[in-house]
Scaffold this motif. Structure first.
Motif, short mmCIF file in Angstrom:
data_model
loop_
_atom_site.label_atom_id
_atom_site.label_comp_id
_atom_site.label_asym_id
_atom_site.label_seq_id
_atom_site.Cartn_x
_atom_site.Cartn_y
_atom_site.Cartn_z
N ASP A 63 -5.26 3.97 5.89
CA ASP A 63 -4.56 4.11 7.17
C ASP A 63 -3.08 3.98 6.85
O ASP A 63 -2.54 2.87 6.78
N ALA A 64 -2.43 5.13 6.62
CA ALA A 64 -1.04 5.14 6.15
C ALA A 64 -0.10 4.46 7.13
O ALA A 64 0.81 3.73 6.72
N SER A 65 -0.28 4.67 8.42
CA SER A 65 0.64 4.06 9.39
C SER A 65 0.52 2.54 9.40
O SER A 65 1.52 1.84 9.47
N ALA A 66 -0.70 2.03 9.29
CA ALA A 66 -0.88 0.57 9.23
C ALA A 66 -0.28 0.01 7.95
O ALA A 66 0.32 -1.06 7.95
N ALA A 67 -0.45 0.74 6.84
CA ALA A 67 0.12 0.29 5.57
C ALA A 67 1.65 0.25 5.64
O ALA A 67 2.28 -0.70 5.17
N GLU A 68 2.25 1.27 6.23
CA GLU A 68 3.71 1.30 6.36
C GLU A 68 4.21 0.13 7.21
O GLU A 68 5.23 -0.47 6.88
N ILE A 69 3.49 -0.18 8.27
CA ILE A 69 3.88 -1.31 9.13
C ILE A 69 3.84 -2.62 8.34
O ILE A 69 4.76 -3.43 8.42
N LEU A 70 2.77 -2.81 7.55
CA LEU A 70 2.66 -4.03 6.74
C LEU A 70 3.75 -4.09 5.68
O LEU A 70 4.32 -5.16 5.43
N VAL A 71 4.04 -2.96 5.05
CA VAL A 71 5.09 -2.93 4.02
C VAL A 71 6.43 -3.26 4.64
O VAL A 71 7.21 -4.04 4.09
N LYS A 72 6.72 -2.70 5.81
CA LYS A 72 7.99 -2.99 6.48
C LYS A 72 8.08 -4.45 6.88
O LYS A 72 9.15 -5.05 6.83
N ALA A 73 6.96 -5.05 7.26
CA ALA A 73 6.96 -6.45 7.67
C ALA A 73 7.02 -7.41 6.49
O ALA A 73 7.58 -8.50 6.61
N SER A 74 6.44 -7.03 5.36
CA SER A 74 6.27 -7.99 4.27
C SER A 74 7.03 -7.69 2.99
O SER A 74 7.24 -8.58 2.18
N CYS A 75 7.42 -6.43 2.78
CA CYS A 75 7.89 -6.04 1.45
C CYS A 75 9.34 -5.59 1.36
O CYS A 75 9.94 -5.68 0.29
N ILE A 76 9.91 -5.08 2.47
CA ILE A 76 11.24 -4.47 2.35
C ILE A 76 12.34 -5.46 2.03
O ILE A 76 13.36 -5.08 1.48
N SER A 77 12.13 -6.73 2.33
CA SER A 77 13.18 -7.70 2.04
C SER A 77 13.44 -7.80 0.53
O SER A 77 14.57 -8.07 0.12
N CYS A 78 12.44 -7.54 -0.29
CA CYS A 78 12.62 -7.60 -1.75
C CYS A 78 12.62 -6.21 -2.39
O CYS A 78 13.31 -6.00 -3.39
N HIS A 79 11.84 -5.29 -1.85
CA HIS A 79 11.69 -3.98 -2.48
C HIS A 79 12.51 -2.88 -1.81
O HIS A 79 12.49 -1.74 -2.28
N PRO A 81 5.44 -13.60 -4.39
CA PRO A 81 4.34 -14.46 -3.93
C PRO A 81 3.06 -13.65 -3.77
O PRO A 81 3.08 -12.44 -3.59
N GLY A 82 1.94 -14.32 -3.84
CA GLY A 82 0.66 -13.70 -3.54
C GLY A 82 0.47 -13.65 -2.03
O GLY A 82 0.90 -14.55 -1.31
N PHE A 83 -0.16 -12.59 -1.55
CA PHE A 83 -0.35 -12.43 -0.11
C PHE A 83 -1.78 -12.64 0.33
O PHE A 83 -2.13 -12.35 1.47
N LYS A 84 -2.65 -13.18 -0.56
CA LYS A 84 -4.05 -13.36 -0.21
C LYS A 84 -4.24 -14.36 0.93
O LYS A 84 -5.25 -14.31 1.62
N ASP A 85 -3.30 -15.26 1.12
CA ASP A 85 -3.42 -16.25 2.19
C ASP A 85 -2.77 -15.80 3.49
O ASP A 85 -3.02 -16.41 4.53
N THR A 86 -1.94 -14.75 3.44
CA THR A 86 -1.25 -14.32 4.66
C THR A 86 -1.75 -12.99 5.19
O THR A 86 -1.57 -12.70 6.37
N LEU A 87 -2.35 -12.18 4.34
CA LEU A 87 -2.89 -10.88 4.77
C LEU A 87 -4.38 -10.84 4.50
O LEU A 87 -4.86 -11.46 3.55
N ALA A 88 -5.10 -10.08 5.29
CA ALA A 88 -6.54 -9.90 5.08
C ALA A 88 -6.75 -9.03 3.84
O ALA A 88 -5.89 -8.23 3.48
N GLU A 89 -7.91 -9.18 3.20
CA GLU A 89 -8.22 -8.39 2.01
C GLU A 89 -8.15 -6.89 2.29
O GLU A 89 -7.67 -6.12 1.47
N GLU A 90 -8.61 -6.49 3.48
CA GLU A 90 -8.59 -5.08 3.85
C GLU A 90 -7.16 -4.57 4.02
O GLU A 90 -6.87 -3.43 3.69
N GLU A 91 -6.29 -5.41 4.55
CA GLU A 91 -4.88 -5.03 4.69
C GLU A 91 -4.23 -4.84 3.32
O GLU A 91 -3.50 -3.86 3.11
#
Length: 118
Positions: free
Chosen positions: A44-60, A96-106
């Motif tokens: 689900d590309a749109s859901a992945a983009e939302i998660l990346v924007k929320a969790s990854c853009i600050s570093c990447h 950091p690892g995201f296993k505690d903050t995101l679901a495995e499916e996410e």
């Protein structure tokens, strides 16, 4: 007297050696690394983009161009989805690892989305 002391040391060393033989991990056990197994998900590309924007853009970076973290614009050409999943789940270095903050499916969805970046 010296015989008794030396035999006591020898006996203690033998007992310690026997205890260590049964308690220390064997050669095969110490090299096992537990990798998280990636669950099967439909991308689900749109859901992945939302998660990346929320969790990854600050570093990447907002375009995944890198910054504090490495450039991810072509990460799919060097890493498989499973490798990306393991890295995102467990973390590495300052990431950091995201296993505690995101679901495995996410995490699996993000890994599949990033793996398409070639």
């Amino acid at each position: 007297m010296k015989k008794y002391i030396m035999s006591g040391f020898f006996f203690t060393a033998c007992i310690l050696a026997i205890v260590l033989m049964f308690t220390l991990p064997g050669q095969g056990e110490e090299n096992k690394v537990v990798k998280p197994s990636m669950p099967e998900v439909v991308l689900d590309a749109s859901a992945a983009e939302i998660l990346v924007k929320a969790s990854c853009i600050s570093c990447h970076g907002d375009q995944l161009q890198g910054g504090v973290g490495p450039n991810l614009q072509a990460i799919g050409s060097t890493m498989s989805p499973e490798e990306i999943y393991t890295l995102v789940s467990k973390g590495k270095g300052i990431m950091p690892g995201f296993k505690d903050t995101l679901a495995e499916e996410e995490i699996a969805n993000v890994a599949q989305w990033l793996a398409q970046k070639k």
